[in-house]
Design an enzyme around this catalytic site. Structure first.
Site, short mmCIF file in Angstrom:
data_model
loop_
_atom_site.label_atom_id
_atom_site.label_comp_id
_atom_site.label_asym_id
_atom_site.label_seq_id
_atom_site.Cartn_x
_atom_site.Cartn_y
_atom_site.Cartn_z
N GLY A 469 0.81 -1.21 0.00
CA GLY A 469 0.00 0.00 0.00
C GLY A 469 0.84 1.26 0.00
O GLY A 469 0.37 2.34 -0.33
N GLN A 470 2.13 1.10 0.36
CA GLN A 470 3.00 2.27 0.41
C GLN A 470 3.34 2.76 -1.00
O GLN A 470 3.76 3.89 -1.17
CB GLN A 470 4.28 1.96 1.20
CG GLN A 470 5.41 1.25 0.46
CD GLN A 470 5.21 -0.24 0.29
OE1 GLN A 470 4.11 -0.70 0.03
NE2 GLN A 470 6.27 -1.01 0.42
N GLY A 471 3.15 1.89 -2.00
CA GLY A 471 3.34 2.33 -3.37
C GLY A 471 4.73 2.11 -3.93
O GLY A 471 5.16 2.79 -4.85
N SER A 508 10.67 -3.13 5.43
CA SER A 508 10.39 -2.62 6.76
C SER A 508 11.19 -1.35 6.96
O SER A 508 12.06 -1.01 6.15
CB SER A 508 10.80 -3.65 7.82
OG SER A 508 12.21 -3.76 7.84
N ALA A 509 10.90 -0.64 8.03
CA ALA A 509 11.66 0.55 8.41
C ALA A 509 11.64 1.60 7.30
O ALA A 509 12.59 2.37 7.16
CB ALA A 509 13.10 0.19 8.81
N SER A 510 10.56 1.63 6.54
CA SER A 510 10.39 2.64 5.48
C SER A 510 11.60 2.66 4.55
O SER A 510 12.04 3.71 4.11
CB SER A 510 10.15 4.02 6.10
OG SER A 510 9.02 3.99 6.94
N ARG A 511 12.12 1.47 4.26
CA ARG A 511 13.39 1.39 3.57
C ARG A 511 13.30 1.32 2.06
O ARG A 511 14.28 1.57 1.35
CB ARG A 511 14.16 0.17 4.02
CG ARG A 511 13.64 -1.17 3.45
CD ARG A 511 14.44 -2.35 3.94
NE ARG A 511 14.41 -2.42 5.38
CZ ARG A 511 15.43 -2.82 6.14
NH1 ARG A 511 16.55 -3.21 5.59
NH2 ARG A 511 15.32 -2.86 7.45
N ALA A 702 15.98 11.15 -1.79
CA ALA A 702 14.82 10.75 -0.97
C ALA A 702 15.26 10.09 0.33
O ALA A 702 16.33 9.50 0.42
CB ALA A 702 13.95 9.77 -1.76
N GLU A 707 6.49 6.21 8.30
CA GLU A 707 6.12 6.05 9.70
C GLU A 707 6.09 7.35 10.48
O GLU A 707 5.43 7.46 11.51
CB GLU A 707 7.10 5.07 10.39
CG GLU A 707 7.07 3.69 9.76
CD GLU A 707 8.27 2.85 10.16
OE1 GLU A 707 8.19 2.16 11.16
OE2 GLU A 707 9.30 2.91 9.45
#
Lengths: 759, 224
Positions: A469-471, A508-511, A702, A707
């Site tokens: 879902g984060q794209g 994970s961890a918005s990586r 970027a 989170e």
């Protein structure tokens, strides 16, 4: 930046999501699959005396009642941090919902009927379900010391104690002119992905095939290969896009059980959890955090002394890591000369807690930022000013030995203040609050990506990331389209199949925009290098005379699209150009977390709330959230992540919490009794903005960002309640009941025990 | 003994019109419309989550009204007309916006081997609006959101924001794309033209020709 990067291009995979064509695990037709239903006992902890499958096996269609007797002895165990979790409960259950058996049947009806008829004879044992109970000297041990060999703490319910310190605390304590102290609690909450976890295991030649709604297919491959003693190459993991994950789908849960069942039965087996079962599979760690902070009168931070106990579950899963990481940054994004932090992961007879958006940090930030707001009041300094006075400049070290501040964080704070008219008088009856949140990004990472430039100039990207879902799919397509000069519509992104995509450590961890984004970018660079060779060969010039930049080949004065060179260069046989990109964040063994932060997520949130004194109801009238994202590769998706994280954070701030009865059973399983925000619970207005300075390590500058906007909501809202009513509340959620009690207890917060609901 | 103690057997014959097509099937008396849609008719666009009518993921239209299909027994739908998300594009209500070329976005061929890349000839205005505002994140709640929105717009073609919030109150979104979902419904209900897909993907219409199969080298050369 250009037509692709920095544009809110539509989601790749969007049309499938609005037509029903997107296939999640439960939507897949797996021929010949048996349906599985778990069998549990109605106790937080129990000794299993006997399991009688007779009645269940008599149900037409039931093929098997699988128990620990069907598994190898000793019981195989697994876990991302400690191999403590049994494939199936053996001898005793250790939390409410811990399965003792699994029924496999030809139909879901038969499996459910069979599961209801499995007779489990058990004796309820005393359970520890709170931090105080778990730490009591005579507390029953949650984990048998035998599964913690060589662990000096195995005689207690403390799984690990993490200590971090810098500076001279004693000296700093002597220097402090004002000390502010408080204890803050954060309840158990659950991820509540709308897609309940789903798993399939199927014998596959001399190996096994798995389907799972998992975030980390390659972790799962390793777990299954190890348990079944198979080569990695014989374990194929299919991981269709999860329907929401939020950390709750990072690590293996019931996949090992299904893998053993499939091998035993020689048939595919399929398990789709009910929503209630997901509550008993994943949650966030609850916490009690004690904070003591010293300041000079001018607001300069002098020291922080933090003791945090996290109530994790019966098995570690990745929870101890959330404690380590959450505690590590708990002094906040401030210059703090002296710090002492203790973070403990405390085992209990509750659902194993795991990763959940924010990963151990929201609990700390609730405490430390609430403490910061209380300090502002005591010091007589505006809470905005207090932050600005202590935030580091970009490039300044604020945790010794770690990545320096990697953004202009004060700009985010000023921007949020401006958006909420911080300096303007607030409307009557309303309060305002503000807080910041910091989270350390990934500390290690490894991602590979293959990019194929096909003969017509279209592109296939292979990435082991999960698009939950984060794209991520969209971001990777944007990068490759830009670098190789193709419209977005010509790009296909293949994910979620370990037999197709190269290795990726995890999602994970918005990586993913950063680590996999760089891998995709590096793969595109390899393709560009091949195009450059081709152009030099075709034009009979030296390679030095050719440059390839973002889809354009320049040879002297001539500028050609990559595709023109490609078609001529491939010649009559056709073919394609393949690039393999790699992106690493190496481990640093001497670092307390095993590695420095790849980047930080920084967010400032400010809210304006109205409090109904008669009912205790809160209304967030205005909500502003500002994240430092380095570069918003897709501003539409960035907004979706920021505002989505904000609303999710309002859930644990205002309404969400597990309610346990006095023997540790969860009393509010499911959607009726556990509320999450709906479209009727939104702030009257919500606005998000970003700080973009191109200063992140990812493509085009970027940073990860999914989170941040969840981190500081609770302390911002609590500060606004204080501002509106004069009442300080140090326990979450700020439910109407809690707020009403606090307002009607002469300003002091009435203690409400969520853990125990009196009968 | 409960109904679940019996395995589902060919049960009660019912007739349903689903997405415009008449279906005659025998259903177990205790099976819900959701189970029949997903398991018997293999229309898996309708999602299953809470099974108690709280999350809205299973919302479909039954005789024009939105219902939680987990709370409707299939036999209760006898003779009814059902529209699921798979049938939304074909509805007459919203003017359709044609998608450029063959409508083939990037596909997900490697995920599971069974994904139907089904060339959807067009999307409804509501679906286009959901794409335009970025309303779909993980996408799992979106079929239900779309069907509730469709029912709302049938009742109230030009809703206020408050009416949209209320109309979608029974559909949970944990990605919490509520703002974008609400914007999508308001956009769909407005007279505003929806931007063409090409503009939304960052390419001015006509600036990029499709891949030219003629440009692809002939791979039929005899191998050596």
């Amino acid at each position: 930046m250009n037509g692709l990067i920095g544009s809110p291009v539509e989601r790749v995979g969007g049309p499938e999501r609005v037509t029903g064509a997107q296939a999640y695990v439960a939507d897949l037709a797996i021929a010949g699959a048996l349906q599985v239903k778990l069998v549990t006992v109605d106790a937080a902890r129990a000794r299993i005396i006997r399991i009688d499958p007779t009645a269940a096996l008599a149900v037409p269609g039931v093929r098997c009642v699988f128990t620990d007797a069907d598994l190898p002895h000793p019981m195989p165990r697994f876990g991302p941090q400690f191999r403590d979790r049994p494939v199936l409960a053996t001898g005793q259950t250790t939390y409410h919902g811990d399965p003792v058996a699994a029924v496999a049947a030809e139909t879901a009806d038969a499996a459910a009927a069979g599961a209801a008829l499995v007779h489990v004879e058990y004796e309820t044992l005393p359970a520890v379900t709170s931090i105080a109970a778990a730490l009591a000297p005579d507390a029953p041990l949650v984990q048998d010391p035998a599964i913690r060999p060589g662990d000096p703490l195995s005689g207690s319910n403390v799984l690990r104690e993490h200590q971090y310190a810098w500076g001279d605390l004693e000296k700093a304590e002597a220097e402090a002119e004002v000390v502010v102290e408080g204890a803050y609690t954060f309840p158990m909450v659950t991820q509540f992905a709308i897609e309940p976890h789903a798993f399939v295991a199927a014998p596959n030649g001399d190996g096994i095939a798995m389907w799972s709604s998992i975030q980390h297919p390659y972790w799962l491959q390793r777990v299954i290969a190890s348990l079944l003693e198979l080569p990695l190459a014989k374990v194929r993991v299919h991981a269709p896009d999860p329907g929401g994950a939020f950390g709750g789908k990072q690590h293996a849960k019931y996949e090992p059980l299904l893998a053993f069942m499939a091998r035993r039965l020689g048939r595919p087996v399929r398990l789709v959890l009910s929503l209630e079962e997901t509550f008993q599979a994943v949650r966030r760690g609850a916490s009690e955090v004690h904070v003591r902070t010293g300041f000079r009168r001018d607001g300069t931070l002098v020291f922080r002394d933090i003791e945090a106990n996290y109530l994790i579950g019966a098995y570690a899963d990745i929870a101890d890591r959330t404690v380590a990481k959450g505690a590590y940054t708990s002094a906040g994004p401030y210059r703090t000369p002296a710090v002492r932090i203790v973070g403990r992961s405390v085992l209990s007879n509750t659902v194993p807690s795991t990763a959940f958006r924010g990963f151990g940090n929201p609990q700390q930030i609730w405490a430390v930022e609430s403490n910061m707001n209380e300090a502002a009041e005591l010091l007589g300094i505006d809470p905005l000013e207090l932050r600005l006075r202590n935030l580091p400049e970009r490039g300044e070290t604020f945790i010794p030995g770690d990545t320096p501040a990697d953004g202009r964080w004060a700009d985010a704070v000023r921007r949020a203040a401006e958006m909420i008219d911080w300096q303007q008088p607030r409307p009557a009856g309303r309060g305002r609050g503000l807080a910041v949140g910091l989270k350390s990004g990934p500390t290690t990472g490894l991602s590979y990506s293959t990019v194929r430039l096909l003969a017509d100039g279209s592109i296939v990207i292979y990435a082991g990331t999960s698009d939950m879902g984060q794209g991520a799919r969209t971001i990777f397509a944007q990068i490759a389209a830009l670098e190789l000069g193709a419209p977005l519509e010509w790009v296909t992104v293949v994910m979620g199949d370990t037999a197709a995509v190269p290795y990726d450590q995890q999602t994970s961890a918005s990586r993913s925009s950063v680590l996999m984004g760089n891998a995709v970018l590096n793969a595109c660079r390899q393709v560009q290098a091949r195009i450059r060779e081709m152009a030099a060969r075709l034009e009979a010039v030296d390679e030095a005379a050719v440059t390839v930049d973002r889809g354009t080949v320049t040879i002297g004065e001539r500028r050609l699209p990559i595709r023109d060179v490609l078609v001529r260069g491939l010649g009559r046989l056709g073919g394609e150009v393949i690039g393999l990109g790699e992106s690493r964040k190496e481990a640093e063994p001497d670092h307390p977390l095993g590695g420095t932060a790849a980047f930080y997520e920084f967010n400032c949130t400010a809210v304006e709330v109205e409090v109904d004194r008669a009912t205790g109801d809160l209304r967030v009238v205005r909500h502003v959230t500002v994240s430092d994202v380095g570069r918003a590769l897709n501003p539409g998706q960035v907004r979706g992540q920021d505002e989505g994280a904000a609303i999710m954070g309002l859930g644990h701030t205002l309404m969400e919490h597990y309610i346990l009865d006095e023997v540790g059973r969860i009393r509010n399983l499911g959607a009726i009794d556990y509320r999450i925000p709906t479209s009727m619970d939104l702030p009257t207005s919500i606005e998000s903005d970003v700080i973009e300075n191109g200063d992140g390590p990812g493509p085009y500058g970027a940073k990860g960002m999914s989170e941040g906007a969840l981190l500081p909501i609770s302390p911002a809202v609590a500060a606004a309640v204080r501002d509106a009513t004069g009442t300080i509340i140090r326990d979450l959620p700020l439910s109407p009941e809690r707020v009403w009690r606090a307002l009607h207890a002469d300003g002091s917060a009435a203690p409400i025990r969520d853990e125990v609901l009196a009968r | 003994m409960t109904a679940f103690d019996r395995p589902a057997q060919a049960g009660i014959p019912i007739e349903l019109t689903v997405n415009g097509r008449m279906r005659r099937i025998a259903v177990a008396p205790h099976h819900t419309l959701l189970e029949v849609l997903r398991d018997d008719l293999r229309l898996t666009g309708t999602k299953e989550c809470c099974l108690v009518g709280e999350c809205g993921a299973c919302t479909v239209l039954l005789d024009g009204r939105s219902v939680d299909s987990c709370l409707v027994l299939a036999v209760e739908a006898q003779g009814g007309t059902v529209v699921t998300v798979e049938g939304l594009a074909g509805l007459a209500r919203p003017p359709d916006v044609a998608r450029p070329r063959d409508g083939a976005g990037p596909r997900d061929e490697g995920r599971d081997g069974t994904v139907d890349v089904g060339a959807e000839p067009s999307l409804g205005r509501l679906q286009r609006a959901f794409l335009a505002t970025g309303a779909a994140q993980c996408g799992f709640c979106i079929p239900g959101q779309l069907m509730s929105a469709e029912a709302l717009l049938r009742r109230t073609p030009h809703p206020t924001r408050a009416q949209v919030e209320e109309g979608l109150a029974g559909n949970l979104c944990r990605c919490a794309g509520y703002e974008q979902i609400i914007e999508a419904v308001l956009l769909a209900a407005s007279d505003e033209p929806l931007p063409a897909q090409s503009a939304l993907t960052g390419h001015p219409a006509g600036s990029a020709a499709g891949p030219d199969p003629a440009a692809v080298p002939d791979a039929s050369v005899a191998p050596q």
